[in-house]
Scaffold this motif. Structure first.
Motif: not given
Length: 76
Positions: A6-33
């Motif tokens: 399994p590719l372990m190098r850079g896995l945390l950064a890759k997962r964080l980038r994905f999850h932070l973008s989703i969290a940011f999008s959901v929080s903006i949508a909740a604020a607008i709603a």
């Protein structure tokens, strides 16, 4: 035939980038709603109430009801 490691190098950064973008999008949508479902109708309700509100008439009604201790009713 062996399994690929399994590719372990850079896995945390890759997962964080994905999850932070989703969290940011959901929080903006909740604020607008929240803004359009709670705050805007509340501001409109306050504006409608104060369009027709007469403070002097309200004061007179409360004074005649005997709510204020320092103000006598107009009939006395």
């Amino acid at each position: 035939m062996s399994l690929q490691k399994p590719l372990m190098r850079g896995l945390l950064a890759k997962r964080l980038r994905f999850h932070l973008s989703i969290a940011f999008s959901v929080s903006i949508a909740a604020a607008i709603a929240f803004k359009y479902t709670v705050t805007e109708p509340r501001k409109q309700a306050y504006a409608d109430f104060y369009k027709q509100y007469d403070a002097a008439k309200e004061f007179k009604a409360m004074r005649e009801a005997g709510i204020f201790e320092s103000v006598r009713p107009s009939g006395e």
